[in-house]
Write a protein that holds these residues in place. Structure first.
Motif, PDB file in Angstrom:
ATOM      1  N   MET A  14      -1.230  10.687  -3.601  1.00  0.00           N
ATOM      2  CA  MET A  14      -0.431   9.049  -4.002  1.00  0.00           C
ATOM      3  C   MET A  14      -0.178   8.554  -5.419  1.00  0.00           C
ATOM      4  N   ARG A  73       0.382   5.285  -7.417  1.00  0.00           N
ATOM      5  CA  ARG A  73       0.804   3.674  -7.424  1.00  0.00           C
ATOM      6  C   ARG A  73       1.940   3.068  -8.092  1.00  0.00           C
ATOM      7  N   THR A 107       5.756   6.569  -0.409  1.00  0.00           N
ATOM      8  CA  THR A 107       4.849   5.767  -0.833  1.00  0.00           C
ATOM      9  C   THR A 107       4.403   5.069  -0.043  1.00  0.00           C
ATOM     10  N   ILE A 108       4.692   4.266   0.890  1.00  0.00           N
ATOM     11  CA  ILE A 108       4.000   3.652   0.946  1.00  0.00           C
ATOM     12  C   ILE A 108       3.447   3.354   2.900  1.00  0.00           C
ATOM     13  N   SER A 109       3.526   4.907   3.466  1.00  0.00           N
ATOM     14  CA  SER A 109       2.895   5.480   4.062  1.00  0.00           C
ATOM     15  C   SER A 109       1.846   7.066   3.826  1.00  0.00           C
ATOM     16  N   GLU A 110       0.696   6.127   4.843  1.00  0.00           N
ATOM     17  CA  GLU A 110      -0.728   6.647   4.058  1.00  0.00           C
ATOM     18  C   GLU A 110      -0.544   8.325   4.379  1.00  0.00           C
ATOM     19  N   SER A 113      -6.529   0.922   0.397  1.00  0.00           N
ATOM     20  CA  SER A 113      -5.650   2.942   0.321  1.00  0.00           C
ATOM     21  C   SER A 113      -4.180   2.500  -1.147  1.00  0.00           C
ATOM     22  N   ALA A 127      -1.297   2.967  -0.409  1.00  0.00           N
ATOM     23  CA  ALA A 127      -0.265   3.108   0.149  1.00  0.00           C
ATOM     24  C   ALA A 127      -0.319   1.250   0.739  1.00  0.00           C
ATOM     25  N   GLU A 128      -1.105   0.887   0.683  1.00  0.00           N
ATOM     26  CA  GLU A 128      -1.600  -0.647   0.827  1.00  0.00           C
ATOM     27  C   GLU A 128      -1.496  -1.420  -0.590  1.00  0.00           C
ATOM     28  N   ASN A 168       0.725  -0.345  -2.627  1.00  0.00           N
ATOM     29  CA  ASN A 168       2.077  -0.007  -3.293  1.00  0.00           C
ATOM     30  C   ASN A 168       3.626  -0.697  -2.017  1.00  0.00           C
ATOM     31  N   GLN A 169       2.926  -0.984  -0.340  1.00  0.00           N
ATOM     32  CA  GLN A 169       3.192  -1.936  -0.159  1.00  0.00           C
ATOM     33  C   GLN A 169       3.022  -3.462  -0.985  1.00  0.00           C
ATOM     34  N   GLY A 201       1.966  -3.120   8.330  1.00  0.00           N
ATOM     35  CA  GLY A 201       0.857  -3.147   7.459  1.00  0.00           C
ATOM     36  C   GLY A 201       0.433  -4.121   7.498  1.00  0.00           C
TER      37      GLY A 201
END
Length: 832
Positions: free
Chosen positions: A221, A223, A252-255, A282, A284-285, A287-288, A401
């Motif tokens: 993924m 960043r 981009t925000i889903s594992e 991660s 995803a985290e 990116n959130q 999240g």
């Protein structure tokens, strides 16, 4: 003779090209061998050596081979494109060549989509294949990234129109030629660069669609914090661009899903958690967090999600976007479906939109329309649905999240729930059309139409919003909140503190709140509807957590219990997913509630009905054990109360009488322990272990624990598997201790849900598992919490050592077990 020129030519670029040409022709003076060039080009792509581009051939040679192989002149065009796209070029001739190449590929791409939708046999697409084989993809990537190169301190520039042509050709090649998208995904610098092309409205749609496809196959993924000026980029998007950008954000925000079926086991989860502790957050985290740091981001999403159709973009702007869709393959299916709906409506309204062939447009770039043209309302609705389902998905992921509380506070402040309530009848739960529209990334056999997907995303959002959070009361309106207060007052119990603390300016308005609207459509849903599962999960999330008598009565007064029993008993529901969600909801609705058990007994008023109900319970304990747990806990509480109303229910209720029998409890225990093993424990079936522990904890309270364990020992002997069951249980207990002593979400849940209810409703039984893991097709709603009755009752962590001690005592008294065998298949769910 052939080797000498090749060796000599290797000293210069011209010699290398000559050598490659000689090799392709099979030697000096030879005739071209069919397929030899394409084979060498393919090998060059894989190895990075030898023939890899059209520029390695002479124009004469390519023209000669083109006559025989019918390459549509693509290699020659690529040769010219290379010559006219050097660093000092003005790119004028380059753009003309792109205009020649584009229709050759777009026709094939359109045919590919048409054939795919018709599910016909696989077709070859020679133009896109040849374009890629002769290095066209790599050349376009270089052209697009020319602005990243500086010459004497000045960066090169290419026009938006040229970028648009390059993106269109790249996407068409990705559509038709296998492997191109994956190769592009490996170019991380190119993927990050693509985000910068979204600053222009002219190239936004093409760029966003290409990025979405690339990220869909990318192994790692990206960043978002590596995207230059991300905050400025997103802040400058208009609402339409932001909605389309949500398609990218969804990836981009889903594992990431590794595709491994074992990854959802608790063993794998523990290993992953240990690994994550050393690696940090991660991608995803990260990116959130990057998105939440953008000023006004969540507020704009809430406005998009709650925008009414009449408030959406004007006709002229929408027509312009539709024209872009018309010329852009990815959205051609969307436009086709929209236009079919529009034409059907225009026959009645005598108002239609006339789209000319590509290229025929007014000076202002809009399609020709009649002076009395009106945009059909159905097209506006479909347009808005396509946007909202992407936005709701992103909000749902953010709600689950690490920054959940922050997101909760913001979406409450920006009145997402009241806004969705106002859209419920006219947009969200309107009767969906029979459109043949297929969403991007789905096939024709998938029933995820925009209407259906919007409903599911809406229900998932409600579930995430309500689950173990005080803001769940925003789903009600002022009158319904007053009703909760009246229920508490009548029952002479304190009002729930969260109800008292609810900001009345943020709740739903109108005659009905969102929860009540959901209950109404839930009861009208057809028996075979796939929405039943999601509806039950959403309502159950409202009840989850600390048990509230007022919440239960609010739903009971609206006939929810009777509806659930009708679906389980009278309709004899066969769907395992729906049954599980209904059993879980029924358990939360009846837990410690005497009135609920009275209503149950009134509905299940014959032995025949009760036997059907028991058959559904026993058909799969993985699905029904949450109800078994709640009834067992309620029975224990009722038996310790001195109240005429409770005594009456205990004497009359068939379900309580059935559960109170020791043989019944032992049967449940044996099957619950037998159908799970440490290697197969997941968030779904760990509830079986938790329910068995609850039964044993209550037995321990009555000083019956040794008796229950000895009965289990006798049962395993009678099944001719001596030692297997209790050994399995021993291993499960050991793992259980290790798993729940970790300070993760499940451990926290265990601690939180054992607190007494401030509203006098009891103690929380907890969900089946952890939070929803997007984008799994169904949420994990089963959990680890226990309802243990009054404060001071034995907790599960304190029970484990005693259970292990009792098992060791039994170990001394029995013969060493035989070699482990597969468990006895006592539950039909093992056959699925």
């Amino acid at each position: 003779m052939a080797a000498a020129p090749a060796a000599a030519g290797s000293r210069s670029g011209r010699g290398r090209r000559a050598a490659a040409t000689v090799a392709a022709w099979g030697g000096w003076g030879g005739r071209p061998r069919p397929g030899n060039i394409l084979l060498q080009l393919r090998q060059g792509q894989l190895t990075g050596r030898g023939l890899v581009r059209a520029v390695q051939f002479t124009e004469t040679f390519l023209a000669e081979r083109d006559k025989q192989s019918k390459w549509s002149g693509i290699p020659q065009l690529l040769l010219k494109l290379y010559a006219t796209s050097h660093l000092h070029s003005d790119f004028t001739e380059c753009q003309n060549i792109l205009k020649e190449i584009s229709p050759l590929l777009s026709m094939e791409a359109m045919a590919f989509v048409t054939e795919e939708r018709k599910l016909t046999q696989e077709t070859t697409y020679p133009n896109t294949y040849i374009f890629d084989l002769f290095g066209g993809v790599d050349l376009l990537v270089e052209i697009l990234m020319r602005p990243t190169i500086s010459i004497r301190g000045q960066k090169l520039k290419i026009s938006d129109e040229m970028s648009k042509d390059c993106l269109s050709i790249l996407y068409n090649t990705c559509v038709c030629t296998e492997g191109v998208t994956k190769r592009l995904a490996e170019k991380n610098d190119f993927v990050i660069f693509l985000f910068t092309l979204m600053t222009s409205k002219k190239t936004f749609l093409q760029t966003a669609t290409l990025i979405e496809d690339i990220l869909g196959v990318k192994k790692e993924m990206i960043r978002l914090d590596e995207v230059p000026n991300l905050s400025s980029l997103v802040s400058n998007f208009d609402q339409q661009q932001l909605a389309n950008f949500c398609r990218i954000l969804a990836v981009t925000i889903s594992e990431m899903d590794t595709g491994n079926d074992d990854k959802h086991t608790l063993l794998a989860k523990n290993a992953q958690q240990k690994k994550s502790l050393s690696l940090g957050p991660s991608a995803a985290e990260i990116n959130q967090a990057a998105l939440l740091s953008i000023p006004g981001f969540v507020e704009r999403l809430c406005k998009l999600a709650t925008r009414k159709v009449s408030e959406s973009t004007g006709t002229a702007s929408f027509l312009q976007e539709l024209e872009e869709w018309y010329t852009w393959l990815d959205n051609a299916l969307v436009l086709d479906a929209l236009m079919r709906v529009a034409n059907e409506e225009s026959e009645h309204n005598q108002a239609s939109i006339v789209f000319p062939p590509p290229g025929a447009s007014e000076e202002n770039g809009l399609p020709h329309t009649s002076t009395r043209t009106q945009l059909p309302q159905s097209m506006k609705i479909m347009h808005e649905i396509m946007y909202k389902l992407e936005v709701l998905y992103v909000l749902c992921v953010l709600l689950m999240g690490r920054q959940r509380n922050q997101v909760h506070r913001m979406i409450a402040e920006f009145k997402l729930i009241p806004g969705l309530n106002n859209l419920f009848d006219k947009l969200i739960w309107r009767k969906h059309s029979a459109s043949a529209l297929v969403l991007h990334g789905h096939n024709q056999n998938c029933d995820c139409s925009p209407d259906i997907t919007l409903k599911i995303q809406f229900l998932r959002l409600l579930q995430s919003f309500s689950d173990h959070h005080e803001n769940k009361y925003l789903l009600l309106n002022n009158q319904e909140l007053n009703e909760l207060s009246a229920i508490s007052l009548k029952a002479n119990i304190p009002e729930v503190e969260a109800v008292l603390n609810t900001d009345r300016s943020l709740v739903c308005d109108g005659k009905r709140g969102l929860l009540t609207r959901l209950l109404q459509v839930m009861k009208k849903e057809p028996a075979e509807s796939s929405f039943r599962f999601w509806q039950a999960r959403a309502v159950e999330s409202f009840l989850r957590g600390t048990t509230s008598y007022a919440d239960q009565m609010f739903l009971l007064k609206r006939g929810l219990l009777e509806h659930i029993l009708y679906c389980i008993v009278d309709s004899e529901c066969k769907s395992r997913d729906v049954l599980q969600s209904y059993f879980d909801l029924l358990g939360e609705l009846m837990k410690f509630n005497v009135d609920a058990f009275k209503r149950f007994n009134k509905y299940i008023n014959t032995d025949a009905k009760f036997q059907v109900f028991l058959k559904q319970i026993n058909s799969s304990l993985v699905d029904s054990n949450m109800l078994v747990r709640c009834v067992t806990l309620s029975l224990d509480r009722f038996e310790n109360q001195v109240d005429m109303k409770v005594a009456e229910v205990l004497s009359e209720c068939r379900l309580l009488a059935y559960i109170s029998q020791v043989p019944t409890q032992m049967s449940f225990l044996f099957r619950l322990i037998n159908i799970i093993h440490v290697q197969t424990l997941t968030q779904e079936n760990v509830s079986c272990l938790n329910t068995s522990l609850v039964i044993l904890m209550l037995a321990r309270r009555k000083e019956r624990l040794p008796l229950y364990l000895r009965l289990l020992q006798r049962m395993e002997h009678s099944k001719k598997y001596p030692g297997f069951l209790l050994n399995n249980f021993h291993n499960l207990l050991r793992f259980w201790q290790q798993h729940y002593l970790h300070k993760d979400k499940d451990s926290t849940c265990l601690e939180n849900v054992s607190a007494p209810s401030p509203g006098g409703g009891g103690w929380a039984a907890g969900p089946r598992g952890g939070q929803l893991s997007v984008p799994l097709p169904r949420p994990s709603a089963r959990g680890a919490g226990f309802d243990l009755g009054p404060p001071g009752a034995p907790q599960p962590l304190s029970l484990c050592p005693e259970l292990l001690h009792q098992l060791l005592l039994l170990e001394r008294d029995r013969v060493h077990p035989v070699e482990p065998r597969p468990p006895v298949t006592l539950c039909p769910c093992q056959l699925h």
